[in-house]
Design an enzyme around this catalytic site. Structure first.
Site: not given
Ligand code: IMP
Length: 441
Positions: A13, A16, A40-41, A223, A238, A299-301, A330, A332
């Site tokens: 996260d 990428k 999850g991208h 990942q 993973t 992906t999973t929230g 990030k 900012d």
């Protein structure tokens, strides 16, 4: 121009997806080499937020070939759903996606077995995405996996499913789950076979041909390094090699054909799931990071755990991947802080540690030692030009560079492609800036 691996230097996260999407115009082929739909991208396409789990975000650009290598664990249903979602956006994708015949398939029993194992682990659970990724790789290592290429011969597919289901039913009985029926699974997968067949190719041969034709290849890690099965914080990892070595084993491209590894690091650090995280911050500050950085799993929230930048961990990632250049994302999120902390070493049983210890039983006992830097307290969000960056932020960047022994060459100041600053002269050998700028409106 070069063939480049772009991968995460933290626990995933890192942003990428945004960096790969930004760099894509400079490449002809984008390759995923490991993981599955656990990744999850998040990318933005025509103003719409889109989360891609399997297919590289390069697919959103015209005329890019997107390849899934043999290192992938493929859930065929998730793959086909992603294809139909992309089609519904009006994208022409049929000749642009290739899937390795040596990639392993995720089967319905993998997800069931993973849920059971996680439950059994109790407090020690990994906190996986429960997508069946780990058990699919277990079968690969146990040499009983079913591969994408097996979909091309229904007799082989049936035989393999029957063998596996007979075996897995023994386990499922132990776990008090209902028995699975091989015939039902075969019918479901035979259905996928027909739809997936056109995408299947020998990826190693294809990439070798493209390299000969001087096509430029971007290898996209999923990942992050600290989740790598060998170099991560095992067992809280993973089940694949997300580090640079995975790009070779997961595609069949030799290391001499890859020219550089670009690391992606967030200006702070996050983690989803279990396992130690030395610089984790709880309470209100942790929540502030979560809210400002929208740190909820793509992906999973699940809310991501947040912490200060850990230079010990990122320096380690730079070492195991051979990274000398970083895209920083990030920053900012840190705009509001008076003081910004960077972890520069750990103390373990009274001793100073500078080299990251991947063992969780050490990591959970280390005390992070911080350097405190002055916050810049101005808005970085959306800045597009190096000259707009405040001096206190540049001091922070230089401090990170020294601590991790890598140069910051890209700074991302927002989700949009144009919210990105390339540092002058530091990455010209890897990318074609003209091509990148031509896709920024
Ligand atoms: P698995 O990959 O589902 O087996 O999960 C193993 C660990 O990796 C868990 O801690 C997950 O939360 C984490 N993980 C898997 N995929 C991602 C990702 O894309 N981003 C961040 N963490 C991930």
């Amino acid at each position: 121009m070069a063939n480049v691996i772009v991968l995460g230097t933290q626990w995933g996260d890192e942003g990428k997806g945004k960096i790969v999407d930004f760099l894509t115009p400079s490449f002809d082929v984008i390759v995923r080499y490991q993981g599955g739909h656990n990744a999850g991208h998040t990318v933005y396409f025509k103003g719409k937020k889109l989360v891609l789990h399997l297919i590289p975000s390069g697919i959103l650009h015209a005329n890019k070939l997107c390849v899934l290598g043999n290192g992938i664990a493929l859930n065929p249903k998730a793959f086909l759903e992603e294809i139909s979602c992309l089609r519904s956006l009006g994208l022409k994708i049929d000749n642009n996606i290739v899937l390795s015949r040596q990639a392993h398939l995720i089967m319905p029993y993998h997800e069931l077995l993973e849920r059971w194992t996680e439950e059994k682990r109790g407090e020690k659970k990994i906190g996986t995405t429960c997508r069946g990724i780990g058990p699919a790789y277990e079968d690969k290592a146990a040499r009983i996996g079913i591969r994408v290429g097996d979909l091309l011969d229904l007799k082989v597919l049936r035989e393999k499913i029957e063998e596996n289901v007979a075996w897995k039913n023994e386990w499922l009985k132990l776990a008090s789950y209902s028995e699975l029926k091989a015939e039902e699974i075969f019918r479901e997968y035979a259905g996928y076979a027909e739809q997936i067949a056109p995408y299947i190719q020998d990826v190693s041969t294809l990439l070798a041909k493209l390299i000969k034709e001087k096509k430029r290849i971007l290898f996209e890690g999923a990942q992050g390094t600290l989740l790598d099965i060998d170099h991560g914080t095992y067992p809280y990892v993973t089940s694949s090699n997300s580090s640079a070595g995975g790009a070779c084993t997961g595609t069949g491209v030799g290391p001499t054909k890859i020219n550089a590894v670009l690391g992606v690091a967030k200006a702070y650090i996050t983690r989803v799931g279990g396992g130690p995280m030395p610089t984790e911050i709880g309470g209100n500050i942790g929540r502030l990071f979560q809210e400002r950085g929208d740190e909820f799993g793509a992906t999973t929230g699940r809310p991501r755990r947040c912490g200060w930048f850990d230079a010990v961990a990122v320096a380690y990632a730079c070492r195991v991947n051979g990274i000398d250049r970083i895209a920083l994302t990030k920053p900012d999120v840190l705009d509001v802080f008076d003081e910004i902390k960077v972890c520069v070493s750990y103390r373990y049983r009274g001793e100073l540690i500078k080299d990251f210890p991947p063992e969780p039983w050490i990591l959970e006992k280390v005390e992070p030692e911080y350097r405190i830097l002055k916050g810049w307290k101005t808005n970085l969000h959306g800045l597009r030009d190096y000259s707009q960056l405040p001096p206190a932020f540049l001091d922070y960047v230089h401090f990170l560079e020294e601590a991790i022994e890598a140069q910051v060459v890209i700074i991302s100041t927002g989700m949009e492609r144009e919210e990105t600053i390339i540092l002058e002269g530091k990455i010209d050998d890897l990318i074609d800036q003209k091509a990148i700028k031509s896709e920024i409106i």
